[in-house]
Motif scaffolding. Structure first.
Motif, PDB file in Angstrom:
ATOM      1  N   TYR A   5       0.019   5.122 -18.560  1.00  0.00           N
ATOM      2  CA  TYR A   5       0.937   4.094 -18.040  1.00  0.00           C
ATOM      3  C   TYR A   5       0.455   3.649 -16.671  1.00  0.00           C
ATOM      4  O   TYR A   5       0.198   4.477 -15.786  1.00  0.00           O
ATOM      5  CB  TYR A   5       2.352   4.683 -17.938  1.00  0.00           C
ATOM      6  N   PRO A  38       1.615   1.722 -13.412  1.00  0.00           N
ATOM      7  CA  PRO A  38       2.797   1.187 -12.732  1.00  0.00           C
ATOM      8  C   PRO A  38       2.601  -0.214 -12.156  1.00  0.00           C
ATOM      9  O   PRO A  38       3.550  -0.984 -12.076  1.00  0.00           O
ATOM     10  CB  PRO A  38       3.049   2.204 -11.608  1.00  0.00           C
ATOM     11  N   ASN A  43       2.887  -2.180 -15.364  1.00  0.00           N
ATOM     12  CA  ASN A  43       3.896  -1.728 -16.334  1.00  0.00           C
ATOM     13  C   ASN A  43       3.389  -1.881 -17.769  1.00  0.00           C
ATOM     14  O   ASN A  43       4.100  -2.391 -18.645  1.00  0.00           O
ATOM     15  CB  ASN A  43       5.214  -2.489 -16.145  1.00  0.00           C
ATOM     16  N   ILE A  47      10.431   3.650 -21.259  1.00  0.00           N
ATOM     17  CA  ILE A  47      10.202   2.728 -20.146  1.00  0.00           C
ATOM     18  C   ILE A  47      11.158   1.545 -20.245  1.00  0.00           C
ATOM     19  O   ILE A  47      11.687   1.242 -21.323  1.00  0.00           O
ATOM     20  CB  ILE A  47       8.743   2.211 -20.121  1.00  0.00           C
ATOM     21  N   ASP A 101      10.592  -1.326 -17.493  1.00  0.00           N
ATOM     22  CA  ASP A 101       9.823  -2.393 -16.866  1.00  0.00           C
ATOM     23  C   ASP A 101       8.679  -2.870 -17.757  1.00  0.00           C
ATOM     24  O   ASP A 101       8.191  -2.150 -18.621  1.00  0.00           O
ATOM     25  CB  ASP A 101       9.213  -1.898 -15.546  1.00  0.00           C
ATOM     26  N   GLN A 102       8.256  -4.096 -17.504  1.00  0.00           N
ATOM     27  CA  GLN A 102       7.052  -4.616 -18.146  1.00  0.00           C
ATOM     28  C   GLN A 102       6.397  -5.604 -17.202  1.00  0.00           C
ATOM     29  O   GLN A 102       6.875  -5.865 -16.108  1.00  0.00           O
ATOM     30  CB  GLN A 102       7.369  -5.252 -19.499  1.00  0.00           C
ATOM     31  N   ASP A 144       8.568  -9.969 -14.822  1.00  0.00           N
ATOM     32  CA  ASP A 144       9.880  -9.508 -14.377  1.00  0.00           C
ATOM     33  C   ASP A 144      10.597 -10.613 -13.619  1.00  0.00           C
ATOM     34  O   ASP A 144      10.651 -10.633 -12.406  1.00  0.00           O
ATOM     35  CB  ASP A 144       9.741  -8.258 -13.503  1.00  0.00           C
ATOM     36  N   ASN A 190      13.205  -7.759 -22.095  1.00  0.00           N
ATOM     37  CA  ASN A 190      13.313  -6.338 -21.780  1.00  0.00           C
ATOM     38  C   ASN A 190      14.582  -5.687 -22.314  1.00  0.00           C
ATOM     39  O   ASN A 190      14.539  -4.572 -22.848  1.00  0.00           O
ATOM     40  CB  ASN A 190      13.254  -6.128 -20.262  1.00  0.00           C
ATOM     41  N   HIS A 224      10.524   4.071 -14.404  1.00  0.00           N
ATOM     42  CA  HIS A 224      10.681   2.712 -13.892  1.00  0.00           C
ATOM     43  C   HIS A 224       9.938   2.561 -12.575  1.00  0.00           C
ATOM     44  O   HIS A 224       9.678   3.536 -11.868  1.00  0.00           O
ATOM     45  CB  HIS A 224      12.163   2.376 -13.704  1.00  0.00           C
ATOM     46  N   THR A 225       9.604   1.325 -12.248  1.00  0.00           N
ATOM     47  CA  THR A 225       8.937   1.032 -10.979  1.00  0.00           C
ATOM     48  C   THR A 225       9.870   0.303 -10.024  1.00  0.00           C
ATOM     49  O   THR A 225       9.769   0.459  -8.822  1.00  0.00           O
ATOM     50  CB  THR A 225       7.686   0.168 -11.210  1.00  0.00           C
TER      51      THR A 225
END
Length: 357
Positions: free
Chosen positions: A73, A75, A78, A120, A122-123, A126, A135, A159-160
């Motif tokens: 993953y 960050p 995402n 997860i 986030d992607q 955003d 999402n 999550h970020t």
């Protein structure tokens, strides 16, 4: 040097589908495709990459949930990658060409392991549209799977961004989900990732009616709709452009039809939902504010485009929800995606008369 870097990226950075990366995956929790009628689509000028949609009907993608073991993953983006750093295209919308990724975000980073089950939210993209339309349905699908199969297991929600402050997410998080905020500058090895594919596609807000109703009914007011609001969404404060140069003159015209101007960025989310819940008609330049059509019911929509090219995101959303959708576009072929533009008041007046009377 530029071309050399581009060639190196082509060799190093690969984007593959979930099926290509994991051809033997066990898939579950299916959301079937939904077909909608799109009689206007053949006459609309779509971007080249989606012109194959321009039939008289459209079918949304089949979505499902899988468990991915020992994936990476990133960050910063995402995104999910295989162990050999191939990017899984199903982990992000919109599509991002391989050469647009930074090598330093994908390789050579310290890898930290996150053990046991996680998921997860986030992607890559955003903003308000991607958060609400892409999402949240994907996360809701994952949550359903977790509630059915892992109700007694602690699940880490990675999550970020600070999703606990998001209007929607706290209402959707299961009791057995623990928030785990990850850091940029690292890669993470996710031992067991519960992963759902998107219910939508890029440039398209259409997805399963049954899922849409289940998800967004949780955020709707518990009262009858008034269906009285005629809304003009202004992009006056939008940092990326698509401002209407003659907005004051347009407002004078819209006022005659009972429309009021709204700056959605100044309104709390709950107030936006109430506004659109009671909508009768919406006029707006193309932009994320039209995402709120998802809180309306069978309303009249006029979308304004800054060039002849039509981004059909809200056309498909409107058709799937039974909204009466019309559009106007500038004839200026030199305008780009963020160009400000002048609205043709005489043409818009005709469209409003057709739409409202």
């Amino acid at each position: 040097m530029f071309f050399l870097k581009k060639e190196i990226k082509k060799q190093l950075i690969k984007v593959v589908s979930l099926n290509e990366a994991f051809p033997s995956l066990s898939k579950a929790n299916f959301v079937p495709s939904e077909r909608i009628e799109t009689p206007e689509a053949p006459q609309m000028l779509f971007p080249d990459e989606i012109r194959h949609w321009q039939g008289k009907s459209y079918s949304s993608p089949v979505a499902y949930t899988v468990i991915l073991k020992n994936v990476l993953y990133s960050p910063e983006y995402n995104i999910i990658m295989t162990k050999d750093h191939r990017i899984i295209a199903d982990s992000f919308i919109p599509y991002k060409p391989p050469e647009d990724f930074k090598i330093t975000y994908l390789f050579g980073r310290k890898i930290q392991k996150i053990s046991n089950y996680c998921t997860i939210f986030d992607q890559l993209a955003d903003n308000h549209f991607h958060r609400v339309i892409d999402n949240i349905p994907r996360f809701y699908l994952t949550r359903e799977y977790i509630n059915e199969h892992f109700s007694n297991e602690n699940i880490k929600l990675i999550h970020t961004t600070n999703i606990a402050d998001n209007f929607f997410i706290p209402k959707l998080i299961s009791k057995n989900m623990n928030l785990v905020k990850v850091e940029t500058g690292k890669l993470y090895n996710l031992e067991k990732l519960i992963f759902s594919t998107f219910l939508t596609r890029h440039f398209n807000g259409c997805f399963s009616t049954s899922y849409r109703n289940k998800i967004y009914s949780q955020f709707m007011p518990k009262r009858p709709r008034q269906a009285t609001n005629r809304i003009f969404i202004s992009r006056e404060k939008a940092p990326l452009g698509r401002h209407i140069i003659n907005e004051n003159e347009l407002l004078q015209l819209l006022d005659k039809f009972g429309f009021k101007k709204y700056l959605l960025e100044d309104m709390p989310m709950e107030d936006q939902i109430n506004l659109f819940y009671d909508a009768e008609a919406v006029v707006a330049p193309h932009g994320a504010g039209l995402t709120n059509l998802i809180f309306s019911e069978k309303i009249k929509v006029l979308e304004l485009f800054q060039r002849p090219l039509i981004i059909p995101t809200y056309y498909y959303l409107s058709r799937s929800m039974g909204h009466d959708y019309r559009y106007w576009h500038s004839s200026n072929t030199k305008n780009n995606h963020f160009s400000s533009f002048e609205a043709d008041l005489s043409q818009i007046k005709v469209l409003l008369e057709e739409l409202l009377f």
